[in-house]
Design a protein around this motif. Structure first.
Motif, PDB file in Angstrom:
ATOM      1  N   ILE A  11     -21.565 -13.124   1.639  1.00  0.00           N
ATOM      2  CA  ILE A  11     -20.969 -14.453   1.676  1.00  0.00           C
ATOM      3  C   ILE A  11     -20.006 -14.409   0.768  1.00  0.00           C
ATOM      4  O   ILE A  11     -19.910 -14.308  -0.509  1.00  0.00           O
ATOM      5  N   GLU A  12     -18.518 -15.043   1.446  1.00  0.00           N
ATOM      6  CA  GLU A  12     -17.452 -15.022   0.362  1.00  0.00           C
ATOM      7  C   GLU A  12     -16.958 -16.744   0.655  1.00  0.00           C
ATOM      8  O   GLU A  12     -16.787 -17.019   1.997  1.00  0.00           O
ATOM      9  N   HIS A  13     -16.909 -17.320  -0.468  1.00  0.00           N
ATOM     10  CA  HIS A  13     -16.377 -18.757  -0.328  1.00  0.00           C
ATOM     11  C   HIS A  13     -15.106 -18.689  -1.051  1.00  0.00           C
ATOM     12  O   HIS A  13     -14.677 -18.328  -2.237  1.00  0.00           O
ATOM     13  N   GLU A  14     -14.095 -19.301  -0.146  1.00  0.00           N
ATOM     14  CA  GLU A  14     -12.762 -19.591  -0.544  1.00  0.00           C
ATOM     15  C   GLU A  14     -12.451 -20.926  -0.678  1.00  0.00           C
ATOM     16  O   GLU A  14     -12.451 -21.576   0.264  1.00  0.00           O
ATOM     17  N   TYR A  15     -12.000 -21.088  -1.598  1.00  0.00           N
ATOM     18  CA  TYR A  15     -11.677 -22.659  -2.071  1.00  0.00           C
ATOM     19  C   TYR A  15     -10.499 -22.793  -3.195  1.00  0.00           C
ATOM     20  O   TYR A  15     -10.749 -22.219  -4.141  1.00  0.00           O
ATOM     21  N   GLU A  16      -9.624 -23.700  -2.755  1.00  0.00           N
ATOM     22  CA  GLU A  16      -8.520 -23.884  -3.780  1.00  0.00           C
ATOM     23  C   GLU A  16      -8.097 -22.920  -4.500  1.00  0.00           C
ATOM     24  O   GLU A  16      -7.796 -22.713  -5.613  1.00  0.00           O
ATOM     25  N   ALA A  17      -7.654 -21.616  -3.459  1.00  0.00           N
ATOM     26  CA  ALA A  17      -7.054 -20.702  -4.308  1.00  0.00           C
ATOM     27  C   ALA A  17      -7.737 -19.810  -4.969  1.00  0.00           C
ATOM     28  O   ALA A  17      -7.247 -18.681  -5.518  1.00  0.00           O
ATOM     29  N   GLU A  26     -23.049 -28.985   0.213  1.00  0.00           N
ATOM     30  CA  GLU A  26     -22.340 -27.888   1.164  1.00  0.00           C
ATOM     31  C   GLU A  26     -21.149 -27.417   0.509  1.00  0.00           C
ATOM     32  O   GLU A  26     -20.418 -28.330  -0.393  1.00  0.00           O
ATOM     33  N   PHE A  27     -20.737 -26.190   0.601  1.00  0.00           N
ATOM     34  CA  PHE A  27     -19.483 -25.816   0.170  1.00  0.00           C
ATOM     35  C   PHE A  27     -18.308 -26.488   0.700  1.00  0.00           C
ATOM     36  O   PHE A  27     -18.172 -26.471   1.982  1.00  0.00           O
ATOM     37  N   PRO A  28     -17.230 -26.678  -0.027  1.00  0.00           N
ATOM     38  CA  PRO A  28     -16.023 -27.513   0.541  1.00  0.00           C
ATOM     39  C   PRO A  28     -15.099 -26.847   1.138  1.00  0.00           C
ATOM     40  O   PRO A  28     -14.104 -27.106   1.723  1.00  0.00           O
ATOM     41  N   GLY A  29     -15.158 -25.253   0.731  1.00  0.00           N
ATOM     42  CA  GLY A  29     -14.011 -24.486   1.391  1.00  0.00           C
ATOM     43  C   GLY A  29     -14.478 -23.654   2.523  1.00  0.00           C
ATOM     44  O   GLY A  29     -15.375 -23.897   3.383  1.00  0.00           O
ATOM     45  N   ASP A  30     -13.719 -22.657   2.830  1.00  0.00           N
ATOM     46  CA  ASP A  30     -13.887 -21.592   3.901  1.00  0.00           C
ATOM     47  C   ASP A  30     -15.179 -20.684   3.544  1.00  0.00           C
ATOM     48  O   ASP A  30     -15.076 -19.992   2.516  1.00  0.00           O
ATOM     49  N   LEU A  31     -15.907 -20.449   4.267  1.00  0.00           N
ATOM     50  CA  LEU A  31     -17.263 -19.182   4.260  1.00  0.00           C
ATOM     51  C   LEU A  31     -16.738 -18.516   5.067  1.00  0.00           C
ATOM     52  O   LEU A  31     -16.665 -18.496   6.302  1.00  0.00           O
ATOM     53  N   SER A  61      -0.896 -23.584   5.693  1.00  0.00           N
ATOM     54  CA  SER A  61      -1.643 -22.869   4.877  1.00  0.00           C
ATOM     55  C   SER A  61      -3.233 -22.625   5.178  1.00  0.00           C
ATOM     56  O   SER A  61      -3.785 -23.624   5.479  1.00  0.00           O
ATOM     57  N   THR A  62      -3.811 -21.783   4.937  1.00  0.00           N
ATOM     58  CA  THR A  62      -5.307 -21.372   5.172  1.00  0.00           C
ATOM     59  C   THR A  62      -5.882 -21.727   3.836  1.00  0.00           C
ATOM     60  O   THR A  62      -5.279 -21.980   2.956  1.00  0.00           O
ATOM     61  N   GLY A  63      -7.100 -21.956   3.840  1.00  0.00           N
ATOM     62  CA  GLY A  63      -8.181 -22.579   2.883  1.00  0.00           C
ATOM     63  C   GLY A  63      -8.184 -23.853   2.362  1.00  0.00           C
ATOM     64  O   GLY A  63      -9.138 -24.079   1.372  1.00  0.00           O
TER      65      GLY A  63
END
Length: 605
Positions: free
Chosen positions: A276-282, A258-263, A417-419
């Motif tokens: 799909i965009e995966h945003e994680y740890e900046a 599973e992806f750890p960040g926001d999708l 913060s988000t993400g």
């Protein structure tokens, strides 16, 4: 790194270099596009005929323009017209090929924008926000002379999306009173009757938000792409509003994890696949997802930050990419640079280092950039705004300027913060500002102990919410900071609440758990004005006189108190709103900040 010896230093070159946003194209005329650029020295809207190769400036206003949208047929350019950056205005439009502007929907009063939806059949929905009426959504039907009210509520909401055939409208709303977690209502444009409701707040012990990502781009398709936080982070789901069924998306990486960040997700043309965009740890990465097979394919993007992406009808994906070291460009998965701003490319900067620090609420992520030489360095803590935002590995002229002047730069993704998951974002409630400062303080301690930062030359700096945290930090942590630089800040929170735009009042009530009358002790504890007597460091404040988000009166209240107490300070007021869209004004503001720091801390070069 030191400044170049030519007439224009590197840091100014970065500001003056032309930039472009990700082009937005017309749904039924994909060769017609809009983008925003500062090519003339002010950020304005441009039309791009991709087939003919022509570019045309659409708007030309002293304070700049950024909000614009193309009609689905590509015939009309809609843009939001306010006064000197005050964000209070109306939508205007002009033909794609040029011509006079006209009021787009006569009868809709000037207000703060709460969204816009342009239907393929000529249906238009305009969202407005005012203190007197709250949120109002106006509907203009095809061929009608004027608009009618489709929706109105005292709490903040906004336009989600129109269905492909214009018969349904999705509304993001906060009628339940929690401005941090929206619900979605889908109504018929024929009569305003409700078709479906998705509310993850009302009656829930652990509320979470949902957000409209768009209807399927196909006639008669009632599927709505929705983002939700049910599992503690943002991820997409398909919701058929006609029968209420949901289709989960099984999104896993190449190793089946599973992806750890926001999708996040958006429809690709034809409604058979998603981007799909995966945003994680900046940082962020892109994928394509086939709905029929469930196959997820990684798209080739460099390490850094995707600041926007769009899937084209030819199957390619265009995206705006940058890193802290590399300036932005509009690229394509075909390998081409789709759109490059005219003129020279801005000078590169320094890559970021990732630092994790144990804080009182968990591990805090910070992005660190070091100048040339050996530390400890004078250090600028550049605090992001929002607060529901985050710093990322993306190109930014401001931090690069401090590096050129010999300063290390530290950016902290504090709680709020988000993400980093819903719990991290939601953690700042009730002890507003104070929680963020605990995380910033933990990273400050690491920066000093690690030998990065000189404790005698520490600058706390930020704009908007970052400006608020700067002023609050100077009073709550007076021994930690040598100087403060606060741009468009909240300074007197009680007066700010009285004067700010209605959408922010709603957010503030959610953050504090009530109004100033209901929970006065929380508001007082979180207001910089409460702690101004404890401020030791000299403070520099810049403010837009037309700012509806951090209004000028509450800043004047804080400045007046600084004067009464004999505290060292300087103030710069300029004729704009919440920041400026004029390049030379931005350069002037940073030059004044650099001069202020040099006079108090000395020249580091």
């Amino acid at each position: 790194m030191t400044e170049e010896t030519n007439a224009v230093p590197a840091w100014e070159q970065r500001f003056r270099a032309a930039r472009v946003s990700l082009p937005d194209w017309a749904e039924d005329a994909p060769e017609r596009a809009l983008y925003v650029s500062n090519a003339t020295g002010t950020f304005e809207v441009y039309a791009w005929d991709r087939a003919a190769g022509g570019h045309r400036r659409v708007t030309d206003r002293p304070n700049g323009t950024t909000d614009a949208e193309l009609s689905p047929d590509g015939e009309w350019i809609w843009w939001f017209d306010d006064t000197a950056g005050d964000e209070l205005g109306v939508w205007r439009r002009q033909p794609f090929g040029g011509g006079p502007d006209e009021e787009a929907v006569p009868g809709v009063p000037a207000a703060y924008s709460a969204g816009l939806a342009l239907g393929r059949d000529g249906t238009v929905v305009v969202g407005t926000s005012t203190e007197e009426e709250g949120t109002t959504l106006y509907l203009r039907r095809p061929g009608a002379d004027g608009p009618e009210v489709l929706y109105r509520h005292a709490e903040y909401g906004g336009v989600g999306d129109l269905s492909y055939d214009g018969t349904l409208l999705a509304i993001d709303h906060t009628e339940h009173g929690d401005a941090m977690h929206a619900a979605i209502r889908v109504v018929r444009t024929a009569d305003g009757s409700t078709v479906a409701e998705l509310d993850e707040v009302t009656g829930r012990q652990h509320p979470c938000g949902v957000a409209c990502l768009g209807f399927a781009p196909a006639d008669g398709d009632t599927r709505l792409l929705v983002a939700h936080q049910r599992r503690g982070h943002w991820e997409p789901v398909l919701w058929d509003v006609a029968d209420g069924t949901e289709t989960a998306l099984e999104l896993r990486d190449e190793q089946g994890r599973e992806f750890p960040g926001d999708l996040s997700a958006q429809w690709r043309p034809g409604a058979r696949s998603l981007l799909i965009e995966h945003e994680y740890e900046a940082r962020s990465e892109l994928f394509s997802y086939e709905l029929a097979t469930g196959v997820l394919t990684r798209l080739d993007t460099p390490r850094g930050t995707v600041s926007g992406a769009t899937a084209r009808p030819d199957g390619t994906v265009e995206f705006l990419w940058s890193s802290a070291a590399e300036p932005s460009a509009v690229r394509s998965t075909s390998g081409a640079v789709v759109l490059r701003a005219p003129g020279p490319v801005p000078p590169r900067s320094v890559p970021v280092e990732d630092v994790w620090v144990e804080g009182p609420g968990g591990r805090v992520h910070a992005l660190v950039q070091r100048p040339a030489g050996e530390g400890p360095f004078p250090t600028v803590f550049e605090v992001h705004g929002g607060p529901t935002h985050h710093d990322s590995d993306a190109f930014a002229a401001g931090p690069a300027a401090w590096l050129d002047h010999g300063y290390a730069v530290v950016r902290v993704n504090y709680r709020g913060s988000t993400g980093y998951g819903q719990a991290w974002t939601d953690a700042l409630r009730e002890r507003v500002g104070l929680i963020e400062l605990e995380d910033i303080g933990a990273v400050r301690a690491w920066a000093v102990e690690s030998g990065l930062a000189d404790p005698a030359r520490l600058v706390l700096s930020g704009g908007s919410w970052g400006g608020y945290l700067t002023l609050l930090g100077l009073g709550v942590q007076p021994g930690d900071w040598s100087l403060g630089l606060a741009a468009v800040p909240v300074a007197d929170y009680l007066a700010a609440y009285e004067d700010e735009m209605e959408a922010l009042k709603s957010l503030d009530r959610t953050l504090f758990g009530g109004t100033p009358e209901e929970v006065p002790e929380r508001w007082r504890a979180s207001s910089p004005l409460t702690h101004v007597e404890r401020v030791k460091a000299p403070v520099y404040i810049s403010a837009g006189v037309n700012d509806p988000r951090c209004p000028i009166r509450q800043i004047d209240n804080y400045v007046r108190r600084l004067e009464e107490l004999g505290k060292a300070h300087e103030v710069y007021r300029y004729d704009a709103g919440h920041g400026s869209l004029v390049v030379e004004e931005r350069i002037k503001q940073l030059r004044l900040e650099i001069d202020f720091v040099r006079r108090h801390l000395g020249d580091t070069r």
